[in-house]
Design a protein around this motif. Sequence first.
Motif, short mmCIF file in Angstrom:
data_model
loop_
_atom_site.label_atom_id
_atom_site.label_comp_id
_atom_site.label_asym_id
_atom_site.label_seq_id
_atom_site.Cartn_x
_atom_site.Cartn_y
_atom_site.Cartn_z
N ASP A 65 0.83 -1.13 0.01
CA ASP A 65 0.14 -0.12 -0.22
C ASP A 65 0.90 1.05 -0.05
O ASP A 65 0.03 2.38 -0.12
CB ASP A 65 -0.80 -0.11 1.31
CG ASP A 65 -1.79 -1.13 1.27
OD1 ASP A 65 -2.14 -1.81 0.44
OD2 ASP A 65 -2.06 -1.59 2.36
N LEU A 83 -8.26 -2.97 -6.49
CA LEU A 83 -8.40 -1.99 -5.82
C LEU A 83 -9.88 -1.63 -5.40
O LEU A 83 -10.93 -1.81 -6.05
CB LEU A 83 -7.73 -0.71 -6.49
CG LEU A 83 -6.11 -0.63 -6.35
CD1 LEU A 83 -5.65 0.39 -7.18
CD2 LEU A 83 -5.50 -0.86 -5.14
N SER A 101 -4.47 1.99 -2.91
CA SER A 101 -2.99 2.16 -3.69
C SER A 101 -2.31 0.82 -3.65
O SER A 101 -2.33 0.01 -2.62
CB SER A 101 -2.11 3.29 -3.29
OG SER A 101 -2.86 4.48 -3.52
N ASP A 102 -1.74 0.34 -5.00
CA ASP A 102 -0.66 -0.92 -5.16
C ASP A 102 0.26 -0.11 -5.56
O ASP A 102 0.59 0.39 -6.91
CB ASP A 102 -1.25 -1.88 -6.00
CG ASP A 102 -2.49 -2.57 -5.29
OD1 ASP A 102 -2.41 -2.77 -4.26
OD2 ASP A 102 -3.30 -3.11 -6.20
N PHE A 103 1.49 -0.48 -4.96
CA PHE A 103 3.05 -0.12 -5.35
C PHE A 103 3.71 -1.03 -5.59
O PHE A 103 3.75 -2.09 -5.02
CB PHE A 103 3.59 0.65 -4.15
CG PHE A 103 3.04 2.08 -3.96
CD1 PHE A 103 3.58 3.31 -4.41
CD2 PHE A 103 1.91 2.40 -3.22
CE1 PHE A 103 3.21 4.38 -4.23
CE2 PHE A 103 1.47 3.46 -2.73
CZ PHE A 103 2.04 4.67 -3.35
N ASN A 140 2.82 11.57 -3.04
CA ASN A 140 1.77 12.47 -3.83
C ASN A 140 2.43 13.33 -4.67
O ASN A 140 1.99 14.38 -5.22
CB ASN A 140 0.76 13.29 -2.84
CG ASN A 140 -0.01 12.43 -1.92
OD1 ASN A 140 -0.57 11.50 -2.53
ND2 ASN A 140 -0.17 12.64 -0.57
N GLU A 166 2.81 3.44 -9.12
CA GLU A 166 1.60 3.35 -8.25
C GLU A 166 0.14 3.07 -9.15
O GLU A 166 0.05 3.92 -9.79
CB GLU A 166 1.73 4.42 -7.48
CG GLU A 166 0.20 4.50 -6.47
CD GLU A 166 0.09 5.75 -5.70
OE1 GLU A 166 -0.99 5.87 -4.93
OE2 GLU A 166 0.86 6.70 -5.82
N ARG A 168 -3.54 3.66 -8.55
CA ARG A 168 -4.34 4.28 -7.40
C ARG A 168 -5.77 4.37 -7.64
O ARG A 168 -6.18 4.60 -8.88
CB ARG A 168 -3.85 5.82 -7.06
CG ARG A 168 -4.64 6.42 -6.08
CD ARG A 168 -4.28 7.88 -5.83
NE ARG A 168 -2.88 8.18 -5.74
CZ ARG A 168 -2.39 9.39 -5.79
NH1 ARG A 168 -3.06 10.33 -5.93
NH2 ARG A 168 -1.00 9.29 -5.51
N ASN A 170 -9.25 6.03 -7.77
CA ASN A 170 -9.66 7.40 -7.85
C ASN A 170 -10.95 7.45 -7.23
O ASN A 170 -11.73 8.09 -6.48
CB ASN A 170 -9.73 8.07 -8.89
CG ASN A 170 -10.07 9.62 -8.92
OD1 ASN A 170 -9.65 10.33 -8.20
ND2 ASN A 170 -11.28 9.69 -9.56
#
Length: 437
Positions: A65, A83, A101-103, A140, A166, A168, A170
């Motif tokens: 995350d 997600l 989020s996935d990184f 960010n 990333e 993400r 929304n």
Amino acid sequence: MGALKRILLGPLFGILVSCGGGGGGGSDDAPIVVPVTLSGTVSSTAGATTDSDVNDPNAINIPNDTAAQAQLIANPVMLGGYLNIPNLGPLGPSFSSGDVSDFFRISLASGQNITLNIADSSTGDLDLFLYFDDGSIAPNNPDVSSIGIGETETITAPQDGNYVIEVRANSGYTNYALVAGQSITSPTGDRLVSSDEFVPGEVIVRFKDTTLPLSTTPAARAANLGLQTKAGASGRAMLLNLGEVQNRQTSFRALGITSGQKGGQVRRFRSADPVKQLKMDTLQVIKALRKRSDVLYAEPNYIRRAMLVPTDKYYSLQWHFPLINLPSAWDVSTGDARVIVAVIDSGVLLTHPDLQGQFSADGGYDFIRDDSISRDAEPGIDSNPNDPGNSASDTIPSTFHGTHVAGTIAAATRFPGTETGTGTGVAGVAPGVKIMP
């Protein structure tokens, strides 16, 4: 949420063998069922993997995350993931808390693509971000972002190096497929990528034509959204401006761009670079405009540049250059003076006006031993590569083939807005390189 990978094997019930009868009367024998055993191994494609924290109660959950928890992936890779915003989507480990989020950590070569395919854009909107993995990642503050509203987001690695990707959410929830390191053709009509060249703070918008009162004209609608009109009118596209930093908050509120996960589009971009911040804010505003029912389309004010076309007098006769896309190639490069091209041919007419300044400092060489062939004043092999011509007749012109080849490679070329080249001859393929004749 079930496992991302499911392989369904249809049952093989048996082989029906029909027994043929004799004579003309046929046979009443029933088909014989022969039992068969099926065995083997099913393997996933090389380079295929899954997100380590999918919404599957039966899977081992390893959080990815944050950038510090980034999941290491190979190059190339095809990855399946999931997600969701908190309390949205099917029940599972991430339902209540959300998996926003996935990184992923990856090494990429310059020009390699990262493509995000969103399984269901009607239930979830995902964005794609790329960070240089230099030990100081600010989640960010991505280096490149792709934040459209369609089914595909694509980013191109700007240079060789280590990166963190990333994905993400929304809004909503959805499965996704992430493909990195491979050339994937994807639609680009809805792309909103921060690395594209556009005017920060400017938006091109076409509002839908209506029969509403004057107070709801396109200019009035833009003002209600906190946007300033720079050009355009009803029935056509309009050029709008986001205004100063303090004025942008009005637009963000009017467009539902929030700082949290609920109540609208999330605004989470923070950059110390004011231009980079403005570009990100511009794309966020465009993304929100595209979701409005009264907007026909919204686009960045892209910067387009004319292809470099030489102004040399006889360039129009070089019909073969456009066939190899030289005008668009010249936009990228016209050659590097550190590159030296050796022309092994009949020598070069050193006084040719289109080759002045185009020779390397190393000079050149004449490798012809026979003076009757070399036709120059120096006996045997020498360091003078000048081509005196190959014709002994006053009526038959010399070919000067080496001069022709050298000019094709690197004739001095004049491009619009530059002072290089004479502008009197032809253009070279790479006028920036040097020739060793």
